[in-house]
Design a protein around this motif. Structure first.
Motif, PDB file in Angstrom:
ATOM      1  N   GLN A  39     -46.970 -42.008  -7.854  1.00 46.03           N
ATOM      2  CA  GLN A  39     -45.799 -41.488  -8.568  1.00 46.03           C
ATOM      3  C   GLN A  39     -44.892 -40.661  -7.659  1.00 46.03           C
ATOM      4  N   MET A  40     -45.477 -40.057  -6.611  1.00 45.94           N
ATOM      5  CA  MET A  40     -44.682 -39.254  -5.677  1.00 45.94           C
ATOM      6  C   MET A  40     -43.985 -40.127  -4.632  1.00 45.94           C
ATOM      7  N   GLY A  41     -44.238 -41.420  -4.638  1.00 45.62           N
ATOM      8  CA  GLY A  41     -43.539 -42.325  -3.745  1.00 45.62           C
ATOM      9  C   GLY A  41     -44.284 -42.666  -2.469  1.00 45.62           C
ATOM     10  N   LYS A  42     -45.499 -42.212  -2.312  1.00 51.48           N
ATOM     11  CA  LYS A  42     -46.262 -42.561  -1.114  1.00 51.48           C
ATOM     12  C   LYS A  42     -46.754 -43.995  -1.250  1.00 51.48           C
ATOM     13  N   GLU A  77     -48.423 -45.636   1.452  1.00 52.00           N
ATOM     14  CA  GLU A  77     -49.574 -45.868   2.324  1.00 52.00           C
ATOM     15  C   GLU A  77     -50.740 -44.969   1.883  1.00 52.00           C
ATOM     16  N   PHE A  78     -51.500 -45.454   0.957  1.00 55.77           N
ATOM     17  CA  PHE A  78     -52.654 -44.678   0.512  1.00 55.77           C
ATOM     18  C   PHE A  78     -53.906 -45.546   0.409  1.00 55.77           C
ATOM     19  N   THR A  79     -53.947 -46.621   1.175  1.00 56.07           N
ATOM     20  CA  THR A  79     -55.119 -47.509   1.120  1.00 56.07           C
ATOM     21  C   THR A  79     -56.378 -46.826   1.641  1.00 56.07           C
ATOM     22  N   THR A  80     -56.233 -45.945   2.632  1.00 51.40           N
ATOM     23  CA  THR A  80     -57.421 -45.243   3.150  1.00 51.40           C
ATOM     24  C   THR A  80     -57.967 -44.280   2.104  1.00 51.40           C
ATOM     25  N   GLU A  81     -57.071 -43.658   1.349  1.00 51.60           N
ATOM     26  CA  GLU A  81     -57.534 -42.741   0.306  1.00 51.60           C
ATOM     27  C   GLU A  81     -58.210 -43.510  -0.829  1.00 51.60           C
ATOM     28  N   VAL A  82     -57.694 -44.672  -1.162  1.00 49.07           N
ATOM     29  CA  VAL A  82     -58.323 -45.516  -2.182  1.00 49.07           C
ATOM     30  C   VAL A  82     -59.724 -45.896  -1.737  1.00 49.07           C
ATOM     31  N   ALA A  83     -59.856 -46.323  -0.494  1.00 49.99           N
ATOM     32  CA  ALA A  83     -61.165 -46.717   0.031  1.00 49.99           C
ATOM     33  C   ALA A  83     -62.122 -45.535   0.069  1.00 49.99           C
ATOM     34  N   ALA A  84     -61.630 -44.362   0.446  1.00 50.35           N
ATOM     35  CA  ALA A  84     -62.496 -43.183   0.533  1.00 50.35           C
ATOM     36  C   ALA A  84     -63.066 -42.802  -0.832  1.00 50.35           C
TER      37      ALA A  84
END
Length: 96
Positions: free
Chosen positions: A63-66, A68-75
């Motif tokens: 929602q904040m527009g980021k 690139e968060f695939t690493t956070e999803v995986a973590a």
């Protein structure tokens, strides 16, 4: 030589009879299983909490527009999977 071997074997059987009996072993297994199931349930609860927190953080980042968060999803995903597998591993390890 055979008499010495026979005497040694007889002494070993006397030492083995001093070990705890079947009832004590069953009691220990019952106590372990009662404690273990609460620990297994706890690991599942922790995995659920990790999944909910991770989903909330990922939704917030989306929602904040980021983008690139695939690493956070995986973590977060692997943290929750680890907790589930840790409970299953303990169940297999103790044979319960």
């Amino acid at each position: 030589m055979k008499k010495l071997l026979t005497v040694c074997c007889c002494l070993l059987t006397l030492g083995a009879s001093a070990q705890p009996g079947i009832s004590e072993m069953q009691q220990a297994q019952q106590q372990l299983s009662s404690d273990f199931f609460s620990a297994f349930d706890f690991s599942l609860v922790i995995a659920g909490i990790l999944g909910i927190i991770g989903a909330g953080r990922i939704y917030h980042n989306l929602q904040m527009g980021k983008k690139e968060f695939t690493t956070e999803v995986a973590a977060w995903f692997y943290a929750a999977i680890f907790m589930v597998l840790a409970g299953a591993f303990l169940r297999a390890l103790f044979g319960i």
